[in-house]
Design a protein around this motif. Structure first.
Motif, PDB file in Angstrom:
ATOM      1  N   LYS A  31       0.957  -1.296   0.044  1.00  0.00           N
ATOM      2  CA  LYS A  31      -0.158   0.030   0.019  1.00  0.00           C
ATOM      3  C   LYS A  31       0.969   1.130  -0.285  1.00  0.00           C
ATOM      4  O   LYS A  31       0.260   2.553  -0.231  1.00  0.00           O
ATOM      5  CB  LYS A  31      -1.019   0.083   1.124  1.00  0.00           C
ATOM      6  N   PRO A  33       3.147   4.155  -1.095  1.00  0.00           N
ATOM      7  CA  PRO A  33       3.559   4.424  -2.591  1.00  0.00           C
ATOM      8  C   PRO A  33       5.049   4.558  -2.639  1.00  0.00           C
ATOM      9  O   PRO A  33       5.392   4.262  -3.948  1.00  0.00           O
ATOM     10  CB  PRO A  33       3.091   5.985  -2.669  1.00  0.00           C
ATOM     11  N   ARG A  36       5.958   0.821  -3.222  1.00  0.00           N
ATOM     12  CA  ARG A  36       5.673   0.654  -4.629  1.00  0.00           C
ATOM     13  C   ARG A  36       6.589   1.029  -5.746  1.00  0.00           C
ATOM     14  O   ARG A  36       6.686   0.581  -6.771  1.00  0.00           O
ATOM     15  CB  ARG A  36       4.129   0.838  -5.128  1.00  0.00           C
ATOM     16  N   SER A  40       8.904  -1.017  -8.753  1.00  0.00           N
ATOM     17  CA  SER A  40       8.755  -0.747 -10.160  1.00  0.00           C
ATOM     18  C   SER A  40      10.121  -0.868 -10.627  1.00  0.00           C
ATOM     19  O   SER A  40      10.431  -0.831 -11.810  1.00  0.00           O
ATOM     20  CB  SER A  40       7.944   0.489 -10.438  1.00  0.00           C
ATOM     21  N   LEU A  50       2.962  -3.454 -11.765  1.00  0.00           N
ATOM     22  CA  LEU A  50       2.515  -2.207 -10.998  1.00  0.00           C
ATOM     23  C   LEU A  50       1.779  -1.233 -11.805  1.00  0.00           C
ATOM     24  O   LEU A  50       0.876  -0.438 -11.279  1.00  0.00           O
ATOM     25  CB  LEU A  50       3.712  -1.690 -10.349  1.00  0.00           C
ATOM     26  N   ARG A  51       1.901  -0.986 -13.070  1.00  0.00           N
ATOM     27  CA  ARG A  51       1.244  -0.161 -13.822  1.00  0.00           C
ATOM     28  C   ARG A  51      -0.013  -0.724 -14.018  1.00  0.00           C
ATOM     29  O   ARG A  51      -1.192   0.032 -14.024  1.00  0.00           O
ATOM     30  CB  ARG A  51       1.944  -0.037 -15.066  1.00  0.00           C
ATOM     31  N   GLN A  54      -2.239   0.204 -11.376  1.00  0.00           N
ATOM     32  CA  GLN A  54      -2.877   1.709 -11.208  1.00  0.00           C
ATOM     33  C   GLN A  54      -4.285   1.931 -11.600  1.00  0.00           C
ATOM     34  O   GLN A  54      -4.852   1.567 -12.497  1.00  0.00           O
ATOM     35  CB  GLN A  54      -1.934   2.500 -11.888  1.00  0.00           C
ATOM     36  N   THR A  55      -5.132   2.676 -10.847  1.00  0.00           N
ATOM     37  CA  THR A  55      -6.372   2.777 -10.967  1.00  0.00           C
ATOM     38  C   THR A  55      -6.689   4.480 -10.999  1.00  0.00           C
ATOM     39  O   THR A  55      -7.932   4.482 -11.594  1.00  0.00           O
ATOM     40  CB  THR A  55      -7.523   2.341  -9.709  1.00  0.00           C
ATOM     41  N   SER A  56      -6.044   5.281 -10.934  1.00  0.00           N
ATOM     42  CA  SER A  56      -6.159   6.641 -11.090  1.00  0.00           C
ATOM     43  C   SER A  56      -4.972   7.240 -11.747  1.00  0.00           C
ATOM     44  O   SER A  56      -3.727   6.756 -11.642  1.00  0.00           O
ATOM     45  CB  SER A  56      -6.630   7.419  -9.912  1.00  0.00           C
ATOM     46  N   LEU A  57      -5.289   8.254 -12.797  1.00  0.00           N
ATOM     47  CA  LEU A  57      -4.222   8.693 -13.536  1.00  0.00           C
ATOM     48  C   LEU A  57      -4.758  10.374 -13.805  1.00  0.00           C
ATOM     49  O   LEU A  57      -5.788  10.499 -13.955  1.00  0.00           O
ATOM     50  CB  LEU A  57      -4.026   7.914 -14.864  1.00  0.00           C
ATOM     51  N   ARG A  94      -2.003   0.816 -18.825  1.00  0.00           N
ATOM     52  CA  ARG A  94      -2.546   1.153 -17.440  1.00  0.00           C
ATOM     53  C   ARG A  94      -4.192   0.716 -17.495  1.00  0.00           C
ATOM     54  O   ARG A  94      -5.154   1.712 -17.743  1.00  0.00           O
ATOM     55  CB  ARG A  94      -2.546   2.318 -16.743  1.00  0.00           C
ATOM     56  N   ILE A  97      -7.672   1.783 -15.286  1.00  0.00           N
ATOM     57  CA  ILE A  97      -7.906   3.067 -14.887  1.00  0.00           C
ATOM     58  C   ILE A  97      -9.108   3.084 -14.320  1.00  0.00           C
ATOM     59  O   ILE A  97     -10.153   2.997 -15.113  1.00  0.00           O
ATOM     60  CB  ILE A  97      -7.489   3.886 -15.905  1.00  0.00           C
TER      61      ILE A  97
END
Length: 182
Positions: A31, A33, A36, A40, A50-51, A54-57, A94, A97
């Motif tokens: 969890k 950052p 993480r 990477s 790891l990419r 990712q759920t937000s960009l 990703r 997203i």
């Protein structure tokens, strides 16, 4: 002997898929950052995994040369500062997203052509999108149609005011839309 080799190759690919799923499960539990980000750097495989988590960009689109006409696509000789294939690559790497924010420099909107192309890329690559904050330029009718078809689960949508009110009936095609800000 040939059958044995192909069977062995199949076992190896199943092993590889299972190992990939296990790696993703383990990395999903990280969890912090910073940890993480460190993960990477281990190898390309970990970076891809790891990419994928990712759920937000959030990204900003640079503006194009003001001499380019909004009605026509830029030619290969025109001096643009932006290449759409970078957005496509960014979104393709990703796939999960859920929340996306696309802006341009303050007080400088992108051309209609460019903002339309970026929105069509979002529709193509962001199938799980729930929230879109798109203030990089006014939407076109065709880009909104692509977005409605490509991201059917969109719940929140923030746009710049369309140049034409003809775009507003298209918003009815967003079946899951609960929050709209124009």
């Amino acid at each position: 002997m040939y059958w044995y080799q192909s069977s062995r190759t199949m076992d190896t690919s199943i092993e590889s898929i299972l190992c990939e799923e296990l790696l993703v499960e383990i990395l999903a539990k990280v969890k912090n950052p910073r940890e993480r980000a460190s993960g990477s750097l281990v190898c390309k495989r970990w970076l891809r995994s790891l990419r994928g988590l990712q759920t937000s960009l959030r990204f900003s689109i640079p503006t194009e040369d003001p001499s380019i006409n909004d009605a026509t696509p830029p030619s290969s000789s025109s001096p643009t500062t932006f290449d759409l294939k970078h957005v496509n690559s960014l979104l393709a790497h990703r796939p999960h997203i859920v929340s996306l924010s696309v802006t341009s420099k303050p007080h400088m909107a992108t051309t209609d052509y460019l903002s339309s192309q970026v929105m069509c890329s979002i529709a193509s690559f962001c199938k799980h999108l729930k929230e879109l904050y798109f203030t990089a330029g006014p939407p076109t009718i065709s880009s909104l149609k692509h977005l409605a078809a490509g991201s059917p689960g969109l719940v929140t949508l923030e746009l710049l005011q369309p140049q034409s009110l003809c775009c507003l009936p298209i918003l009815a095609q967003f079946k899951s839309l609960q929050e709209l800000s124009i």
